[in-house]
Write an enzyme that holds these catalytic residues in place. Structure first.
Site, PDB file in Angstrom:
ATOM      1  N   LYS A  53       0.841  -1.206   0.000  1.00 39.71           N
ATOM      2  CA  LYS A  53       0.000   0.000   0.000  1.00 39.71           C
ATOM      3  C   LYS A  53       0.870   1.247   0.000  1.00 39.71           C
ATOM      4  O   LYS A  53       0.620   2.205  -0.737  1.00 39.71           O
ATOM      5  CB  LYS A  53      -0.933   0.004   1.227  1.00 39.71           C
ATOM      6  N   GLN A  97      -5.180  -1.935   9.478  1.00 40.22           N
ATOM      7  CA  GLN A  97      -5.060  -3.241   8.815  1.00 40.22           C
ATOM      8  C   GLN A  97      -5.694  -4.323   9.688  1.00 40.22           C
ATOM      9  O   GLN A  97      -5.389  -4.420  10.882  1.00 40.22           O
ATOM     10  CB  GLN A  97      -3.583  -3.541   8.542  1.00 40.22           C
ATOM     11  N   ASP A 120     -11.550   2.851   4.170  1.00 40.03           N
ATOM     12  CA  ASP A 120     -11.956   1.449   4.036  1.00 40.03           C
ATOM     13  C   ASP A 120     -13.487   1.306   4.005  1.00 40.03           C
ATOM     14  O   ASP A 120     -14.011   0.273   3.599  1.00 40.03           O
ATOM     15  CB  ASP A 120     -11.458   0.638   5.250  1.00 40.03           C
TER      16      ASP A 120
HETATM   17  N1  GUN Z   1      -7.444  -7.081   5.623  1.00 39.09           N
HETATM   18  C1  GUN Z   1      -7.847  -7.778   4.539  1.00 39.09           C
HETATM   19  N2  GUN Z   1      -8.505  -6.957   3.678  1.00 39.09           N
HETATM   20  C2  GUN Z   1      -8.534  -5.741   4.241  1.00 39.09           C
HETATM   21  C3  GUN Z   1      -9.064  -4.484   3.835  1.00 39.09           C
HETATM   22  O1  GUN Z   1      -9.678  -4.321   2.774  1.00 39.09           O
HETATM   23  N3  GUN Z   1      -8.866  -3.470   4.704  1.00 39.09           N
HETATM   24  C4  GUN Z   1      -8.218  -3.615   5.879  1.00 39.09           C
HETATM   25  N4  GUN Z   1      -8.094  -2.558   6.662  1.00 39.09           N
HETATM   26  N5  GUN Z   1      -7.709  -4.756   6.285  1.00 39.09           N
HETATM   27  C5  GUN Z   1      -7.860  -5.819   5.468  1.00 39.09           C
END
Ligand code: GUN
Length: 285
Positions: A53, A97, A120
């Site tokens: 990311k 995350q 998110d």
């Molecule tokens: N873990 C797996 N997929 C995601 C996501 O789309 N966002 C976040 N914050 N954590 C994740």
């Protein structure tokens, strides 16, 4: 018939070039988009996602910060950091995350993120906005799936979409986003009885169960668009999806591979939401 394979890497590169132009324009206006990613503990998969990311942000001209906490951190320390980031004018998006370590209450952590920075789309306000058709931040993975369908001219309105999986991150928001675009929806789980009776009726089949190769060619309607959101690490170390790619590609009209399908799109949509949050901050300034 052999399916058209949708290359998520090519598509993600193409749309990231569009996002870069929007990001550069914001930077020229003194509002460089900024993303803060919070990671707790040392889950290896999460560490890789977070690094990817940050790299994608760099490439798109987005400022990014990684806030790492050891597994032993208590929940209040993380909430205090989120409050600081909520007030930080350089940060437009905050992402925690998941999964968090077991002693964390994810709901409370997510509730502490400012709704304007919840890129998110997991805050209950944003979930409610999605349910009522007022989406502000669509969750990134289903948003990436919609973008893949649109870019491949796969019609959604009036068609039957079947989603296998009911997670808050993929299955539920995916079904709502397809519904909002006029599809008729069936939501199944890995435990649905006679699953094939449902999946065989899908014009669009989205699978997110975390069960390798559970969708086989006899479960797919000829010509259907099959989107595989699963990422499973096999004993030999290779990544594979929830769809049996080799057999399904002989039946489906469109099919996404794993890796190189939905995965790269998720990060692209995160960049998009961070830029959109910065654009809204500029409009408010
Ligand atoms: N873990 C797996 N997929 C995601 C996501 O789309 N966002 C976040 N914050 N954590 C994740």
């Amino acid at each position: 018939m052999s399916a058209k394979i949708i290359d998520g890497n090519v598509l993600a590169r193409e749309i990231r070039a569009e996002w870069k132009a929007r990001s550069d324009l914001l930077t020229e206006q003194g509002m460089q988009p900024g993303l803060a990613v919070i990671i707790v503990g040392s889950n290896p998969a999460s560490s890789i996602y977070v690094r990817n990311k940050a790299r994608a942000c760099d490439e798109a001209g987005i400022h990014s910060e990684i806030h790492s906490f050891p597994e032993s951190t208590n929940q209040n320390e993380v909430i205090l950091r989120i409050r600081e980031l909520n007030a930080d004018p350089r940060i437009h998006g905050i992402l925690v995350q998941l999964p968090l370590p077991n002693h964390f209450e994810s709901r409370e952590i997510i509730a502490s993120i400012s709704v304007e920075k919840d890129v998110d789309g997991f805050h209950l306000y944003n979930v409610g906005a999605l349910v009522t058709g007022n989406t502000v931040f669509p969750p990134c993975t289903p948003f990436g799936v919609i973008k893949m369908l649109e870019k491949n001219n796969i019609a959604i309105e009036g068609r039957h979409a079947v989603v296998v999986g009911r997670s808050n991150i993929v299955g539920k928001p995916m079904a709502l986003m397809l519904l909002e675009r006029g599809a008729t929806i069936t939501i199944c789980t890995s435990k649905t009885r006679n699953l094939a009776d449902h999946t065989r009726r899908a014009d669009i089949l989205v699978v997110a169960t975390g069960r390798p190769h559970m969708i086989t060619s006899d479960m797919v309607k000829p010509g259907a668009a099959v989107i595989d959101v699963g990422i499973n690490r096999m004993p030999d170390g290779k990544l594979t999806g929830d769809v049996d790619f080799e057999s399904v590609k002989e039946v489906a009209g469109h099919l996404t591979p794993v890796p190189g399908g939905v995965g790269p799109m998720t990060i692209s949509m995160l960049l998009c939401s961070t830029i959109a949050a910065a654009e809204r901050a500029l409009a408010r300034a």
